[in-house]
Design an enzyme around this catalytic site. Sequence first.
Site, PDB file in Angstrom:
ATOM      1  N   GLY A 184     -13.769   9.893  -7.827  1.00 55.19           N
ATOM      2  CA  GLY A 184     -13.858   8.468  -7.306  1.00 55.19           C
ATOM      3  C   GLY A 184     -14.790   7.922  -8.371  1.00 55.19           C
ATOM      4  O   GLY A 184     -14.669   7.442  -9.869  1.00 55.19           O
TER       5      GLY A 184
ATOM      6  N   ASN B 262      -7.041  15.571  -1.654  1.00 56.34           N
ATOM      7  CA  ASN B 262      -8.353  15.330  -2.392  1.00 56.34           C
ATOM      8  C   ASN B 262      -8.996  16.793  -2.654  1.00 56.34           C
ATOM      9  O   ASN B 262      -9.551  17.294  -1.721  1.00 56.34           O
ATOM     10  CB  ASN B 262      -9.366  14.521  -2.143  1.00 56.34           C
TER      11      ASN B 262
ATOM     12  N   ASP C  88     -14.263  10.356   6.290  1.00 58.69           N
ATOM     13  CA  ASP C  88     -14.068   9.164   5.718  1.00 58.69           C
ATOM     14  C   ASP C  88     -15.083   8.680   4.139  1.00 58.69           C
ATOM     15  O   ASP C  88     -16.489   8.717   5.846  1.00 58.69           O
ATOM     16  CB  ASP C  88     -13.136   8.222   6.444  1.00 58.69           C
TER      17      ASP C  88
END
Length: 193
Positions: A136, A4, A60
């Site tokens: 996202g 990413n 995360d």
Amino acid sequence: MSDNIHKYEEVRAVARELGFDVQLMPGLKLEVQSDSIEEVSRKSAILAYLLVGRPLLVEDAGLYIQALRGFPGPYSSFVYRTIGIQGVLKLLEGTSDRRACFKSVTTVIYEPFIIVERGEVCGFITDSPRGSRGFGFDPIFTPEGSEKTFGEMSLEEKNRYSHRAKSVYSALSKLKKMMEQSGWGPGNVLKLG
């Protein structure tokens, strides 16, 4: 552990501020499944460290929507890939409660140190996507104190609010302090997982 590039750019900007060089580790993806983003970050970091044997950072994050009882939370990546932004907006149809929080956990392993830090930003989900920056769910999340979605913000603007910037800054600040107390200095390379 991450391909990413958007996440990498956000993390790299924070790391540079603190004197660390962070490099992307493309192709190595070890993601533990759990209801806890802390567990995902920590266990993924330990597994990656066992494979590469070098200092690394694993971050995360998840989007926790109040009206959906915290969904998608640690499953945000999967939900984005499967139902996407429009699917989440459809789930919120008919509700006036648009409150949500992005939460992040960063784990840094720099032997002998293992550091786990959290970051959070709360705000609300917009009625429709705005902006094309970030990744996202960024185009539908507006943090408190802003009228822009993350998708409308530059990297620098987003990092002023960002859950990720907060957890990474906290973890690397703690690492830097520990290194200085041990007589080490930053300047060594961390790999981003």
